[in-house]
Design a protein around this motif. Sequence first.
Motif, mmCIF file in Angstrom:
data_model
loop_
_atom_site.group_PDB
_atom_site.id
_atom_site.type_symbol
_atom_site.label_atom_id
_atom_site.label_comp_id
_atom_site.label_asym_id
_atom_site.label_seq_id
_atom_site.Cartn_x
_atom_site.Cartn_y
_atom_site.Cartn_z
ATOM 1 N N THR A 57 22.822 -11.286 8.886
ATOM 2 C CA THR A 57 23.881 -10.302 9.131
ATOM 3 C C THR A 57 23.873 -9.686 10.525
ATOM 4 O O THR A 57 24.939 -9.379 11.060
ATOM 5 C CB THR A 57 23.812 -9.160 8.102
ATOM 6 O OG1 THR A 57 22.540 -8.493 8.190
ATOM 7 C CG2 THR A 57 24.047 -9.678 6.699
ATOM 8 N N HIS A 58 22.723 -9.497 11.100
ATOM 9 C CA HIS A 58 22.652 -8.766 12.368
ATOM 10 C C HIS A 58 23.401 -9.467 13.513
ATOM 11 O O HIS A 58 24.210 -8.821 14.190
ATOM 12 C CB HIS A 58 21.194 -8.487 12.746
ATOM 13 C CG HIS A 58 21.053 -7.385 13.738
ATOM 14 N ND1 HIS A 58 21.102 -7.603 15.087
ATOM 15 C CD2 HIS A 58 20.901 -6.060 13.567
ATOM 16 C CE1 HIS A 58 20.959 -6.461 15.720
ATOM 17 N NE2 HIS A 58 20.830 -5.503 14.818
ATOM 18 N N ARG A 115 35.862 -0.225 13.559
ATOM 19 C CA ARG A 115 35.276 -1.569 13.544
ATOM 20 C C ARG A 115 33.774 -1.490 13.225
ATOM 21 O O ARG A 115 33.235 -2.317 12.502
ATOM 22 C CB ARG A 115 35.517 -2.226 14.897
ATOM 23 C CG ARG A 115 35.392 -3.712 14.900
ATOM 24 C CD ARG A 115 35.967 -4.247 16.225
ATOM 25 N NE ARG A 115 35.748 -5.647 16.343
ATOM 26 C CZ ARG A 115 36.618 -6.579 15.977
ATOM 27 N NH1 ARG A 115 37.774 -6.232 15.471
ATOM 28 N NH2 ARG A 115 36.327 -7.846 16.112
ATOM 29 N N PHE A 116 33.115 -0.479 13.780
ATOM 30 C CA PHE A 116 31.684 -0.273 13.551
ATOM 31 C C PHE A 116 31.405 -0.057 12.064
ATOM 32 O O PHE A 116 30.533 -0.700 11.476
ATOM 33 C CB PHE A 116 31.190 0.921 14.370
ATOM 34 C CG PHE A 116 29.778 1.323 14.059
ATOM 35 C CD1 PHE A 116 28.718 0.617 14.582
ATOM 36 C CD2 PHE A 116 29.526 2.408 13.228
ATOM 37 C CE1 PHE A 116 27.403 0.981 14.285
ATOM 38 C CE2 PHE A 116 28.227 2.780 12.929
ATOM 39 C CZ PHE A 116 27.172 2.069 13.461
ATOM 40 N N LEU A 118 30.348 -4.358 5.688
ATOM 41 C CA LEU A 118 30.332 -5.789 5.388
ATOM 42 C C LEU A 118 28.906 -6.347 5.440
ATOM 43 O O LEU A 118 28.504 -7.127 4.572
ATOM 44 C CB LEU A 118 31.244 -6.548 6.348
ATOM 45 C CG LEU A 118 31.419 -8.032 6.068
ATOM 46 C CD1 LEU A 118 31.956 -8.264 4.664
ATOM 47 C CD2 LEU A 118 32.348 -8.655 7.098
ATOM 48 N N ALA A 119 28.141 -5.944 6.444
ATOM 49 C CA ALA A 119 26.750 -6.406 6.549
ATOM 50 C C ALA A 119 25.944 -5.981 5.325
ATOM 51 O O ALA A 119 25.167 -6.769 4.771
ATOM 52 C CB ALA A 119 26.108 -5.871 7.827
ATOM 53 N N GLU A 156 24.219 -8.511 2.659
ATOM 54 C CA GLU A 156 22.790 -8.424 2.347
ATOM 55 C C GLU A 156 22.574 -8.271 0.845
ATOM 56 O O GLU A 156 21.692 -8.913 0.265
ATOM 57 C CB GLU A 156 22.134 -7.280 3.129
ATOM 58 C CG GLU A 156 22.040 -7.586 4.609
ATOM 59 C CD GLU A 156 21.303 -6.541 5.419
ATOM 60 O OE1 GLU A 156 20.513 -5.758 4.830
ATOM 61 O OE2 GLU A 156 21.506 -6.514 6.650
ATOM 62 N N ALA A 157 23.389 -7.438 0.204
ATOM 63 C CA ALA A 157 23.273 -7.273 -1.249
ATOM 64 C C ALA A 157 23.554 -8.591 -1.963
ATOM 65 O O ALA A 157 22.826 -8.968 -2.892
ATOM 66 C CB ALA A 157 24.232 -6.189 -1.729
ATOM 67 N N LEU A 158 24.571 -9.298 -1.528
ATOM 68 C CA LEU A 158 24.909 -10.580 -2.163
ATOM 69 C C LEU A 158 23.804 -11.612 -1.986
ATOM 70 O O LEU A 158 23.513 -12.381 -2.912
ATOM 71 C CB LEU A 158 26.230 -11.112 -1.601
ATOM 72 C CG LEU A 158 27.468 -10.344 -2.041
ATOM 73 C CD1 LEU A 158 28.698 -10.842 -1.291
ATOM 74 C CD2 LEU A 158 27.670 -10.447 -3.540
ATOM 75 N N ILE A 159 23.177 -11.631 -0.821
ATOM 76 C CA ILE A 159 22.058 -12.557 -0.604
ATOM 77 C C ILE A 159 20.909 -12.213 -1.550
ATOM 78 O O ILE A 159 20.307 -13.102 -2.173
ATOM 79 C CB ILE A 159 21.591 -12.544 0.866
ATOM 80 C CG1 ILE A 159 22.677 -13.144 1.771
ATOM 81 C CG2 ILE A 159 20.272 -13.306 1.030
ATOM 82 C CD1 ILE A 159 22.428 -12.942 3.251
ATOM 83 N N LEU A 160 20.597 -10.932 -1.670
ATOM 84 C CA LEU A 160 19.536 -10.509 -2.591
ATOM 85 C C LEU A 160 19.882 -10.878 -4.025
ATOM 86 O O LEU A 160 19.030 -11.381 -4.776
ATOM 87 C CB LEU A 160 19.309 -9.000 -2.494
ATOM 88 C CG LEU A 160 18.707 -8.472 -1.201
ATOM 89 C CD1 LEU A 160 18.643 -6.952 -1.244
ATOM 90 C CD2 LEU A 160 17.339 -9.066 -0.938
ATOM 91 N N ILE A 161 21.118 -10.641 -4.418
ATOM 92 C CA ILE A 161 21.551 -10.954 -5.780
ATOM 93 C C ILE A 161 21.425 -12.451 -6.052
ATOM 94 O O ILE A 161 20.933 -12.866 -7.102
ATOM 95 C CB ILE A 161 22.988 -10.444 -6.007
ATOM 96 C CG1 ILE A 161 22.991 -8.915 -6.058
ATOM 97 C CG2 ILE A 161 23.599 -11.050 -7.264
ATOM 98 C CD1 ILE A 161 24.364 -8.282 -5.920
#
Length: 105
Positions: free
Chosen positions: A42-43, A58-59, A65-66, A70-75
Amino acid sequence: MLPALLLTLAVEVPLYTAALVALRLAGIRRAALLGVLVNLVTHPALWLFLAPHPGPARFWAAEALATAVEALILIKAIQRDRTLLAVVAVGANASSLLIGLLALQ
């Protein structure tokens, strides 16, 4: 970008590791590797998204979104307790965001 990535890793990897181990969702090694992985995914994307037109809207969109990615990757990696993993991702990202903003002071 590299100093920001290093700061993010220094904050988030220990938090991900501690949380995932304490919650018995991963062993220490896997938890630390997941903490590194989610940030390496994500970074750079966050910085590339922000680079051409940085601004508050935008920030915050990029941060949200990041965190979601990250949550989806962990899930996907752990496949247990989706809500709890999302909370862990929010906590880790909120912590590194706060420390990053304080570092800019």
